[in-house]
Design an enzyme around this catalytic site. Sequence first.
Site, PDB file in Angstrom:
ATOM      1  N   GLU A   1      36.186  52.660 112.093  1.00 16.46           N
ATOM      2  CA  GLU A   1      35.242  52.496 110.987  1.00 16.46           C
ATOM      3  C   GLU A   1      33.934  53.185 111.369  1.00 16.46           C
ATOM      4  O   GLU A   1      33.340  52.869 112.400  1.00 16.46           O
ATOM      5  CB  GLU A   1      35.001  51.014 110.698  1.00 16.46           C
ATOM      6  CG  GLU A   1      33.813  50.698 109.801  1.00 16.46           C
ATOM      7  CD  GLU A   1      33.845  51.439 108.468  1.00 16.46           C
ATOM      8  OE1 GLU A   1      32.787  51.965 108.069  1.00 16.46           O
ATOM      9  OE2 GLU A   1      34.925  51.497 107.841  1.00 16.46           O
TER      10      GLU A   1
ATOM     11  N   CYS B   1      31.133  45.818  95.778  1.00 19.83           N
ATOM     12  CA  CYS B   1      30.848  45.456  94.381  1.00 19.83           C
ATOM     13  C   CYS B   1      29.673  44.482  94.273  1.00 19.83           C
ATOM     14  O   CYS B   1      29.051  44.380  93.212  1.00 19.83           O
ATOM     15  CB  CYS B   1      32.085  44.828  93.747  1.00 19.83           C
ATOM     16  SG  CYS B   1      33.545  45.881  93.756  1.00 19.83           S
TER      17      CYS B   1
ATOM     18  N   ASN C   1      42.374  45.592  97.989  1.00 19.38           N
ATOM     19  CA  ASN C   1      42.909  44.457  98.733  1.00 19.38           C
ATOM     20  C   ASN C   1      44.413  44.313  98.529  1.00 19.38           C
ATOM     21  O   ASN C   1      45.151  44.009  99.473  1.00 19.38           O
ATOM     22  CB  ASN C   1      42.184  43.173  98.325  1.00 19.38           C
ATOM     23  CG  ASN C   1      40.860  43.000  99.047  1.00 19.38           C
ATOM     24  OD1 ASN C   1      40.818  42.626 100.204  1.00 19.38           O
ATOM     25  ND2 ASN C   1      39.757  43.305  98.367  1.00 19.38           N
TER      26      ASN C   1
END
Length: 460
Positions: A37, A47, A311
């Site tokens: 990452e 969001c 997800n």
Amino acid sequence: MAAERLVIIGGDAAGMSAASRARRLRGPGELEIVAFERGRFTSYSACGIPYWVGGDVAERDDLVARTPEEHRARDIDLRTRTEVTEIDVAGRRVRAQDLGTGESYWTGFDKLVIATGARPVRPALPGMDAPGVHGVQTLDDGQALLDSLDRAPGRRAVVVGAGYIGVEMAEALLKRGFEVTVLNRGEQPMATLDPDMGRLVHEAMDGLGITTVGRAEVTAILTGPDGRVRAVAAGDTSYPADVVVLGIGVEPETALARAAGLPLGPHGGLLTDLSMRVVGHEDVWAGGDCVEVLDLVAGRTRHIALGTHANKHGQIIGSNVGGGYGTFPGVVGTAVSKVCDLEIARTGLREKDARAAGLRFVTATIESTGRAGYYPGALPMTVKMLAEYRTGRLLGVQIVGRDGAAKRVDVAAVALTAGMTVEQMTALDLGYAPPFSPVWDPVLVAARKAVAAVRRAGTA
């Protein structure tokens, strides 16, 4: 026998959902998991950033579902601040660079998951990199914007773009006490709606004190002597700005995949099969905002950047990598948003989507309320429905209203997924009580009107 190695590129929703699911199915002795990452944070809600900026969410860490330390405690070798710079598919390895030390190294894989997400659209215009101009995609972006708001010499904000992020950021800046102007290339905000429904959003934004300018093509960011933003130029007009937020949209982050020769779709996203395996590559999977997904209504791929899909993709990938089985059949394009108390929802196709898919259709638009008209607090709601010519198959629904309007779109999303006709929808047994709905729910009223439109079209 040595454990297989799963390498994951990207530490947010899709990537770490895949890692967590695979770890639940296979222990460290069977599967080694290495995740890269490039940022500092993992498993967070992008969001939610507008609501953090606007003060509805108190702390940045409230948006983090699972920290890097929590992932590592589950035997996932998570390397933050490390960017993958190359994928060697044939050699089954990736090159990574530690952003702190600058060190580069190769790591081999038996199975690879690409979850590189999406990047904000940032036009190559003069001044676009000036201090005070912000994209909002990561938690670091959100923090940089908050810091910039505190340092801003005045209280004037310009938002470029009027999609979901643009509208949500306009509300956030308004709550922060800024005078907000939204510049939009289209005639109406919310291009995910048809223009007649977008006009309702425009009127509501004007009523809140947000200045919304349509057909405004931004040509430059103007800066002052200190190099900081001072205005946004659009055509012959400049709009004063102490801070600028870009809400133009996002596109798949697939430069790595493209360089590796992996298949991309018409929107630039990776192409996968139902198991989220990259087409033509047995041991490579992809999910989240970097992929294209099948539109179940139009029958073609689309790029939709939503955490709900990411997800689900991760869970499916993790199941398949871990020895289980899962598929992602596609989407109907459901999304909701709000600007202050105005709720905005859509699912399925807009008029231009239906035309692009070669579908003939009729439309029906109704005005109703979210509760029984006589019940206190009953507020207006507009529902627009598209149905296929002659067959009456539901094609799309858009809703703009207040007090419970947005989540009504879920009924339509289920109907679309089931392939229902608008006539079948009129018989749905929806919940009713005066505090929650009129006797005929607004979605059913729209369905009845759509049935009449289909019948008229069939006799024309």
